[in-house]
Design a protein around this motif. Structure first.
Motif, mmCIF file in Angstrom:
data_model
loop_
_atom_site.group_PDB
_atom_site.id
_atom_site.type_symbol
_atom_site.label_atom_id
_atom_site.label_comp_id
_atom_site.label_asym_id
_atom_site.label_seq_id
_atom_site.Cartn_x
_atom_site.Cartn_y
_atom_site.Cartn_z
ATOM 1 N N LYS A 51 11.780 7.799 -17.212
ATOM 2 C CA LYS A 51 10.460 8.097 -17.795
ATOM 3 C C LYS A 51 9.510 6.916 -17.624
ATOM 4 N N LEU A 72 8.378 6.591 -13.977
ATOM 5 C CA LEU A 72 7.350 7.569 -13.608
ATOM 6 C C LEU A 72 5.967 7.109 -14.069
ATOM 7 N N LYS A 73 5.903 6.529 -15.249
ATOM 8 C CA LYS A 73 4.624 6.084 -15.795
ATOM 9 C C LYS A 73 4.148 4.796 -15.132
ATOM 10 N N ASP A 122 1.700 11.287 -15.691
ATOM 11 C CA ASP A 122 1.692 11.673 -17.098
ATOM 12 C C ASP A 122 3.006 12.379 -17.410
ATOM 13 N N THR A 123 3.791 11.830 -18.329
ATOM 14 C CA THR A 123 5.108 12.402 -18.648
ATOM 15 C C THR A 123 5.107 13.159 -19.973
ATOM 16 N N ARG A 124 3.953 13.319 -20.579
ATOM 17 C CA ARG A 124 3.900 14.038 -21.852
ATOM 18 C C ARG A 124 4.274 15.507 -21.678
ATOM 19 N N GLN A 180 6.993 16.794 -21.202
ATOM 20 C CA GLN A 180 8.133 16.979 -20.311
ATOM 21 C C GLN A 180 9.385 16.372 -20.955
ATOM 22 N N HIS A 209 11.781 15.058 -15.960
ATOM 23 C CA HIS A 209 11.546 13.687 -15.506
ATOM 24 C C HIS A 209 12.443 13.341 -14.313
ATOM 25 N N TYR A 216 6.097 21.281 -12.419
ATOM 26 C CA TYR A 216 5.826 19.845 -12.517
ATOM 27 C C TYR A 216 6.203 19.119 -11.227
ATOM 28 N N SER A 243 3.561 17.224 -8.710
ATOM 29 C CA SER A 243 3.701 15.808 -8.370
ATOM 30 C C SER A 243 3.740 15.586 -6.865
#
Length: 267
Positions: free
Chosen positions: A21, A24-25, A31-33, A35, A40, A103, A107
């Motif tokens: 996570k 990814l950020k 944006d990982t919200r 999820q 992820h 998602y 991406s």
């Protein structure tokens, strides 16, 4: 049936100490919200593939997994069945396979055909067969992602997968960019829909002169295998031997039936 591998990416939790996570950020600025860990992991592998590939927005996307997002299923069981609460909205959304595909596709920037496939047997090989049939018609390339997420405690996963309690299970994500065109390919993978008996597979292996690697389910064969379990190990094996530029015969097994993959290095 034969497909050509143009690029690949891999991650295994026992090989790399990464907070997916956070990666990814921080690295990919995503944006990982809303999820969860399963999504992820799928997006992380896709971003690694994107770094190695030319992704076309019309590429087909296939995501496969052995048991799917069992973490969200366990949370939902706790909320609804044990605590008698309502399911959380984002858990309901993330429970759907198409959410993971969305998602990942977003991406990668692809908008073509997307398929989420889940099976407790031969899931990777079955996905290759589906891809071959589809791109023979569409004449497009395809991206295949294979996701295995371990949640803790891992007893539930082991029961679902039917493996011994003392076997270590790991999280993993592996991708391949696949094509019917051999130009600039790193390797080719050959497969078919046929299943073999134990005697048939022994005859095939005895007549083979390339490296042999077995799924951990192949209890009646005496060749090299992984020492840790993940359902889509065939995908990881392909990537590992592409990296080594070596040929491979991989054997998978389920309920005394066997399937094989043949990998030929072109680099």
């Amino acid at each position: 049936m034969k497909l050509y591998i143009k690029s690949y990416s891999s991650y295994r939790s026992d090989k790399e100490d990464i907070d997916v996570k956070k990666e990814l950020k921080k690295r990919y600025k995503l944006d990982t919200r809303r999820q969860d860990g399963f999504i992820h992991l799928g997006v992380f592998g896709a971003q690694r593939l994107k770094e190695e590939s030319q992704i076309d927005k019309h590429d087909e996307l296939y995501i496969t997994t052995g048991i799917g997002n069992i973490d969200v299923l366990q949370r939902t069981h706790l909320y609804v069945c044990k605590e008698k609460n309502s399911i959380k909205p984002y858990d309901f959304i993330n429970m759907l396979g198409n959410t993971t595909s969305y998602y990942i596709a977003a991406s990668l920037g692809v908008c073509g055909k997307t398929i989420f496939q889940i099976s407790d047997n031969f899931t990777f090989i079955n996905s290759l067969i589906s891809i071959y049939a589809s791109i023979n018609q569409s004449k497009k390339d395809a991206i295949l992602g294979s996701i295995d997420l371990v949640n803790y405690p891992d007893e539930v996963i082991k029961r679902v997968l039917g493996i011994d309690e003392d076997v270590e299970v790991i999280s993993s994500v592996n991708y391949q960019k696949l094509s019917l065109c051999s130009k600039n390919a790193l390797a080719e993978v050959e497969f078919d829909a046929k299943t073999h008996s134990l005697d048939e597979i022994k005859a095939i292996l005895n007549d083979n002169n390339t490296k042999i690697l077995l799924s951990m389910r192949c209890n009646n064969l005496d060749y090299e295998t992984y020492d840790k379990f993940f359902e889509t190990a065939a995908s990881c094996a392909i990537n590992s031997y592409i990296k080594k530029a070596q040929d491979l015969l991989y054997v998978d097994c389920f309920e005394d039936k066997y399937k094989i993959l043949r990998l030929k290095s072109l680099s």
